[in-house]
Design an enzyme around this catalytic site. Sequence first.
Site, PDB file in Angstrom:
ATOM      1  N   ARG A  50      -8.171  -9.473  16.527  1.00 23.49           N
ATOM      2  CA  ARG A  50      -7.756  -8.142  17.026  1.00 23.49           C
ATOM      3  C   ARG A  50      -6.662  -8.224  18.093  1.00 23.49           C
ATOM      4  NH1 ARG A  50     -11.314  -3.593  16.094  1.00 23.49           N
ATOM      5  NH2 ARG A  50     -12.352  -4.035  14.151  1.00 23.49           N
ATOM      6  N   ARG A  54      -5.541  -2.166  20.777  1.00 24.51           N
ATOM      7  CA  ARG A  54      -5.538  -1.188  21.856  1.00 24.51           C
ATOM      8  C   ARG A  54      -5.403  -1.723  23.270  1.00 24.51           C
ATOM      9  NH1 ARG A  54     -10.752   1.644  19.643  1.00 24.51           N
ATOM     10  NH2 ARG A  54     -11.035  -0.570  19.256  1.00 24.51           N
ATOM     11  N   ARG A  63       0.986   4.017  18.510  1.00 24.82           N
ATOM     12  CA  ARG A  63      -0.093   4.778  17.886  1.00 24.82           C
ATOM     13  C   ARG A  63       0.040   6.263  18.250  1.00 24.82           C
ATOM     14  NH1 ARG A  63      -5.013   6.786  17.571  1.00 24.82           N
ATOM     15  NH2 ARG A  63      -6.713   5.794  16.421  1.00 24.82           N
ATOM     16  N   ASP A 100      -6.647  -3.291   8.142  1.00 21.98           N
ATOM     17  CA  ASP A 100      -8.089  -3.212   8.394  1.00 21.98           C
ATOM     18  C   ASP A 100      -8.841  -3.685   7.161  1.00 21.98           C
ATOM     19  OD1 ASP A 100      -9.937  -1.966  10.631  1.00 21.98           O
ATOM     20  OD2 ASP A 100     -10.884  -1.593   8.691  1.00 21.98           O
ATOM     21  N   TYR A 174     -20.347  -1.041   4.341  1.00 19.45           N
ATOM     22  CA  TYR A 174     -19.610   0.202   4.656  1.00 19.45           C
ATOM     23  C   TYR A 174     -19.542   1.117   3.438  1.00 19.45           C
ATOM     24  CZ  TYR A 174     -18.081  -1.674   9.144  1.00 19.45           C
ATOM     25  OH  TYR A 174     -18.053  -2.167  10.432  1.00 19.45           O
TER      26      TYR A 174
HETATM   27  O1  CP3 Z   1      -7.011  -8.760  14.243  1.00 20.43           O
HETATM   28  C1  CP3 Z   1      -6.028  -7.977  14.226  1.00 20.43           C
HETATM   29  O2  CP3 Z   1      -5.345  -7.725  15.235  1.00 20.43           O
HETATM   30  C2  CP3 Z   1      -5.606  -7.426  12.892  1.00 20.43           C
HETATM   31  C3  CP3 Z   1      -6.060  -6.120  12.557  1.00 20.43           C
HETATM   32  C4  CP3 Z   1      -7.525  -5.829  12.315  1.00 20.43           C
HETATM   33  C5  CP3 Z   1      -8.094  -4.575  12.636  1.00 20.43           C
HETATM   34  N1  CP3 Z   1      -9.362  -4.556  12.177  1.00 20.43           N
HETATM   35  C6  CP3 Z   1      -7.375  -3.493  13.306  1.00 20.43           C
HETATM   36  C7  CP3 Z   1      -8.119  -2.334  13.820  1.00 20.43           C
HETATM   37  C8  CP3 Z   1      -8.534  -6.595  11.710  1.00 20.43           C
HETATM   38  C9  CP3 Z   1      -8.486  -8.033  11.228  1.00 20.43           C
HETATM   39  C10 CP3 Z   1      -9.677  -5.766  11.622  1.00 20.43           C
HETATM   40  C11 CP3 Z   1     -10.936  -6.218  11.009  1.00 20.43           C
HETATM   41  C12 CP3 Z   1     -12.079  -5.306  10.965  1.00 20.43           C
HETATM   42  N2  CP3 Z   1     -12.090  -3.943  10.834  1.00 20.43           N
HETATM   43  C13 CP3 Z   1     -13.423  -5.728  10.941  1.00 20.43           C
HETATM   44  C14 CP3 Z   1     -13.859  -7.172  10.946  1.00 20.43           C
HETATM   45  C15 CP3 Z   1     -13.800  -7.814  12.260  1.00 20.43           C
HETATM   46  C16 CP3 Z   1     -14.785  -7.266  13.266  1.00 20.43           C
HETATM   47  O3  CP3 Z   1     -14.309  -6.713  14.259  1.00 20.43           O
HETATM   48  O4  CP3 Z   1     -15.984  -7.427  13.037  1.00 20.43           O
HETATM   49  C17 CP3 Z   1     -14.239  -4.594  10.876  1.00 20.43           C
HETATM   50  C18 CP3 Z   1     -15.756  -4.553  10.854  1.00 20.43           C
HETATM   51  C19 CP3 Z   1     -13.379  -3.459  10.794  1.00 20.43           C
HETATM   52  C20 CP3 Z   1     -13.768  -2.036  10.624  1.00 20.43           C
HETATM   53  C21 CP3 Z   1     -13.292  -1.205  11.733  1.00 20.43           C
HETATM   54  N3  CP3 Z   1     -11.958  -0.906  11.988  1.00 20.43           N
HETATM   55  C22 CP3 Z   1     -14.064  -0.518  12.707  1.00 20.43           C
HETATM   56  C23 CP3 Z   1     -15.569  -0.597  12.792  1.00 20.43           C
HETATM   57  C24 CP3 Z   1     -13.173   0.176  13.526  1.00 20.43           C
HETATM   58  C25 CP3 Z   1     -13.516   1.134  14.632  1.00 20.43           C
HETATM   59  C26 CP3 Z   1     -14.029   0.449  15.831  1.00 20.43           C
HETATM   60  C27 CP3 Z   1     -12.922  -0.223  16.591  1.00 20.43           C
HETATM   61  O5  CP3 Z   1     -13.048  -1.424  16.863  1.00 20.43           O
HETATM   62  O6  CP3 Z   1     -11.961   0.463  16.903  1.00 20.43           O
HETATM   63  C28 CP3 Z   1     -11.858  -0.114  13.096  1.00 20.43           C
HETATM   64  C29 CP3 Z   1     -10.596   0.391  13.688  1.00 20.43           C
HETATM   65  C30 CP3 Z   1      -9.533  -0.603  14.014  1.00 20.43           C
HETATM   66  N4  CP3 Z   1      -9.180  -1.679  13.243  1.00 20.43           N
HETATM   67  C31 CP3 Z   1      -8.663  -0.546  15.137  1.00 20.43           C
HETATM   68  C32 CP3 Z   1      -7.773  -1.621  15.022  1.00 20.43           C
HETATM   69  C33 CP3 Z   1      -6.617  -1.964  15.930  1.00 20.43           C
HETATM   70  C34 CP3 Z   1      -8.670   0.523  16.208  1.00 20.43           C
HETATM   71  C35 CP3 Z   1      -7.870   1.662  15.718  1.00 20.43           C
HETATM   72  C36 CP3 Z   1      -7.361   2.515  16.831  1.00 20.43           C
HETATM   73  O7  CP3 Z   1      -8.109   3.399  17.248  1.00 20.43           O
HETATM   74  O8  CP3 Z   1      -6.219   2.306  17.266  1.00 20.43           O
END
Ligand code: CP3
Length: 367
Positions: A50, A54, A63, A100, A174
């Site tokens: 990640r 943010r 964003r 994502d 999911y």
């Molecule tokens: O690693 C990186 O920087 C690359 C991008 C990336 C994101 N999500 C961006 C993201 C990667 C590799 C993921 C993986 C992901 N997404 C997982 C597996 C890894 C983990 O954290 O367990 C999962 C379960 C998700 C599903 C997901 N996406 C959730 C549950 C959420 C909401 C909660 C949260 O952490 O914000 C997201 C949103 C998300 N994915 C954001 C980002 C940057 C936040 C979006 C925003 O509000 O700007």
Amino acid sequence: MAGRRSQALDPMAGDRETAAMIHAKPDSDPPLLAVLKGDRRDPPPVWLMRQAGRYLPEYRALRAEKGGFLELVYDSDAAAEITLQPIRRFGMDGAILFSDILIVPHAMGQGLSFGVGEGPQLTPALGDGVLDGLEPQPLHFQKIYETVAKVRAQLPPAVTMLGFAGSPWTIATYMVAGHGSKDQAEARRLAYRDPAAFQALIDRIVAVTVDYLSGQIEAGAQAVQLFDSWAGSLAPAQFDRWVIAPTAEIVSQLMVRHGEVPIIGFPKGAGAKLAAYAAETGVDAVGLDETIDPEWADAMLPPDMPVQGNLDPLALIAGGEALTSSVARIRAAFDERPHVFNLGHGILPDAPIAHVEQLLEMLRRPL
Ligand code: CP3
């Protein structure tokens, strides 16, 4: 090398020439890629899960301008820019595609939204696991491939481009529930109640994921990571069936299509099941979450298997002594094996940028 290559070659262990061809490590491989192929580097290469997100003001600004998360993901110029932000700011060794894991269900035809403060929603929730009636949207993947190609074209050659997908079990949790949950009860219940239906769903996700990761590789990804964020919620026999078996299937199919590209498996929460995961899935490298004792992992995993991890994201936030002692312990445990430094899970939005800078500075000093 441990992992799928040695597994695939084991019956022919004497065939050193074939092994040498498959293990070919051009001198030009960037450090992270070299470590994933089994070389050791000191200092270890580093990236953070990640890392594009943010905690970075430049991410929050883009964003706000584009209006939402999915708007960023499907705008390949914006997504490429966000992928590159942490590379420019910190000089990470790996650039992880900004996207994502839930793009896969979206492309399989579920509606996807990220409501502010709500977490992701997938509609309709599958409930019984049956995909009938969903209209696949393969064009969604084209946007992602465009992002990979745009990043790769701009990436310094010393930085490795990483693609990724969620693992079938995590994606299925999911898709079935329609949202995230603490215990993944809906998918676990379906897997017991109707294993045939659940198997059909997993098989479908495996097939789509193999195509999707192949597409990322063809667009320029040099290694890929499978995120199994909810691997920790399964009883042992269920773990074998829904985590190990589908992961092994993806690895063996990718091995045929793109044998040269390393695969990192990240079974978060797997605990003691990590040994079986490392031995039986064929992944090239394993990602460790922060609950895994690095010394235990080092003793238990095949000695030449690359590992990735596993700083507690909260130790990064704490900084100071908590950070230095955690980093020292991880580096000492892995000082004789290929090691990619990373967090044990994604960086949190309130991680101070100064602490990320300190971490990188610390890592670049020899042990
Ligand atoms: O690693 C990186 O920087 C690359 C991008 C990336 C994101 N999500 C961006 C993201 C990667 C590799 C993921 C993986 C992901 N997404 C997982 C597996 C890894 C983990 O954290 O367990 C999962 C379960 C998700 C599903 C997901 N996406 C959730 C549950 C959420 C909401 C909660 C949260 O952490 O914000 C997201 C949103 C998300 N994915 C954001 C980002 C940057 C936040 C979006 C925003 O509000 O700007």
